[in-house]
Design an enzyme around this catalytic site. Structure first.
Site, PDB file in Angstrom:
ATOM      1  N   GLY A   1       1.098  -1.425  -0.418  1.00  0.00           N
ATOM      2  CA  GLY A   1       0.112   0.094  -0.066  1.00  0.00           C
ATOM      3  C   GLY A   1       1.015   1.547   0.330  1.00  0.00           C
ATOM      4  N   SER A   2       2.252   1.252   0.736  1.00  0.00           N
ATOM      5  CA  SER A   2       2.595   2.673   1.090  1.00  0.00           C
ATOM      6  C   SER A   2       2.830   2.558  -0.221  1.00  0.00           C
ATOM      7  CB  SER A   2       3.689   2.431   1.940  1.00  0.00           C
ATOM      8  OG  SER A   2       2.507   1.912   3.457  1.00  0.00           O
TER       9      SER A   2
ATOM     10  N   ILE B   1       5.450  -7.855   7.894  1.00  0.00           N
ATOM     11  CA  ILE B   1       5.549  -9.148   8.317  1.00  0.00           C
ATOM     12  C   ILE B   1       4.137  -9.793   7.402  1.00  0.00           C
ATOM     13  CG2 ILE B   1       5.889  -8.005  10.339  1.00  0.00           C
ATOM     14  CD1 ILE B   1       2.554  -9.078  11.129  1.00  0.00           C
ATOM     15  N   ASP B   2       3.642  -9.458   6.817  1.00  0.00           N
ATOM     16  CA  ASP B   2       2.697 -10.170   5.527  1.00  0.00           C
ATOM     17  C   ASP B   2       3.273 -11.116   4.759  1.00  0.00           C
ATOM     18  OD1 ASP B   2       0.733  -8.652   7.478  1.00  0.00           O
ATOM     19  OD2 ASP B   2       0.004  -7.183   6.094  1.00  0.00           O
TER      20      ASP B   2
ATOM     21  N   GLY C   1      -1.334 -10.751   9.579  1.00  0.00           N
ATOM     22  CA  GLY C   1      -0.812 -10.976   7.616  1.00  0.00           C
ATOM     23  C   GLY C   1      -1.816 -10.710   6.319  1.00  0.00           C
TER      24      GLY C   1
END
Ligand code: F6P
Length: 361
Positions: free
Chosen positions: A118-119, A141-142, A185
């Protein structure tokens, strides 16, 4: 050695372990070229103020101490999309031109953005609109950024979830309980699947594989019938309930995040197996740990490569790890689609080979 450059760096999106190690790598590699690095505070939020919040990062203060720390010393945000920035009344406005103008006021030659999908998509759009020389570095972390086999922060999150299972197993066995561990996640089941295998789970439910409750119940009953005195279940936060709806928690301010499937599952398994069930929701513990060795290493590799891309004048790139090499890709490809678990891949096959129930049989 190129001309003396000024590089801006920001961390954006949810934090994770390894971000400070990444900053350290960038600062030292840049210093090696004789360049300066400016840390921008709280992701794009730091660029929404005039003057923008940014400070020179002194290589002397970026020793090994910082590398060991969780979180990000720059601060971050996952609610700061400048293209749809929420006003006090909740209506979003486009503040992208303001962010670009503030970025320009810093007199930077290039920007390194450390983010998840997203970022990175937002920063890529900003960079294109503002003609910013941008390099992206994947962290989440996902582990759902498709171009890279591993993102900074993922390995530590898996280690934390695995350790949680190590701690849950003895207490489960002492009480003949079924322990359910809900892990993060987002829409990908990587943490659940990998930690579940490493931590000896009996059942792993991930969003990529639709489950039937009867299969889970049969697995747990079978374990107890065969003399086992515990069972470990790992469930990814985006696994839906039996009606196919994902369970979310609503927070003040209107935000909602996945959360609650562990308790849903616990209630259903208590009714159907008559076993004693307890639920642990691991939550942000997965993000705030000190980075493990692999995350420190990947952060260092990515940080050095990102600065080297700037040295070569290669922008609009995102660094990645593939086949034991650090590489880089067009950032448009990196943010195209999230990489979820390959249900025909080796890790799912391994889980099945170990007799772990994935809920579909
Ligand atoms: O994307 C990282 C992540 O930790 C997800 O796994 C989780 O769903 C989400 O962020 C939680 O977001 P927040 O920090 O806003 O609660």
């Amino acid at each position: 050695m190129g001309d003396k450059k000024r590089i801006g760096i920001l961390t954006s999106g949810g934090d994770c372990a390894g971000l400070n190690a990444l900053l350290r790598a960038v600062v030292h590699r840049a210093a090696g070229y004789g360049w300066e690095v400016y840390g921008i505070a709280e992701g794009t939020l730091g660029l929404m103020e005039s003057p923008p919040r940014a400070e020179l990062l002194d290589p002397a203060t970026f020793d090994g101490t910082i590398m060991r720390r969780g979180g990000t010393i720059l601060g971050t945000t996952n609610t700061g999309n400048p293209f749809a920035f929420p006003q006090l009344d909740g209506d979003p406005i486009d503040r992208s031109e303001e962010v670009i103008a503030n970025y320009r006021s810093l007199g930077l030659d290039a920007l390194i953005g450390i983010g998840g999908d997203g970022s990175l998509a937002i920063l890529n759009r900003l960079a294109k609109q503002g003609g910013i020389n941008f390099v992206g570095v994947p962290k989440t972390i996902d582990n759902d950024i498709g171009v890279t086999e591993i993102s900074v922060g993922y390995d530590t999150a898996v280690a934390v979830a695995t350790e949680a299972l190590d701690r849950l197993q003895p207490t489960a066995a002492s009480h003949r309980r079924v322990m359910i561990l809900e892990v993060m996640g987002r829409d990908a089941g990587h943490i659940a699947l990998n930690a579940g295998i490493a931590g000896g789970a009996d059942v792993i439910l991930i969003p990529e594989i639709p489950y039937r409750m009867e299969h889970v119940v049969r697995k747990i009953r079978g374990l107890y019938d065969s003399g086992r005195n515990f069972a470990l279940v790992v469930v990814a936060e985006a696994v839906p309930n039996e009606s196919g709806n994902r369970i979310v928690q609503k927070y003040a301010g209107g935000q909602s995040r996945y959360g609650g499937v562990g308790h849903f599952l616990g209630d259903r398994l208590a009714e159907t197996t008559h076993a004693e069930i307890r639920v642990t929701v691991l939550g942000h513990v997965q993000r705030g740990a000190a980075p493990n060795a692999r995350d420190r290493l990947m952060a260092s590799v990515f940080g050095v490569h990102a600065v080297d891309l700037i040295e070569k004048g290669q922008f609009g790139r995102v660094v990645a790890w593939r086949d034991r090499h650090v590489v880089d890709f067009d950032i448009d490809d990196a943010v195209a689609a999230p990489a979820v678990v390959d249900i025909d891949g080796p890790i799912v096959r391994t889980a099945r080979g170990l007799g772990i129930c994935l809920g579909d049989q």
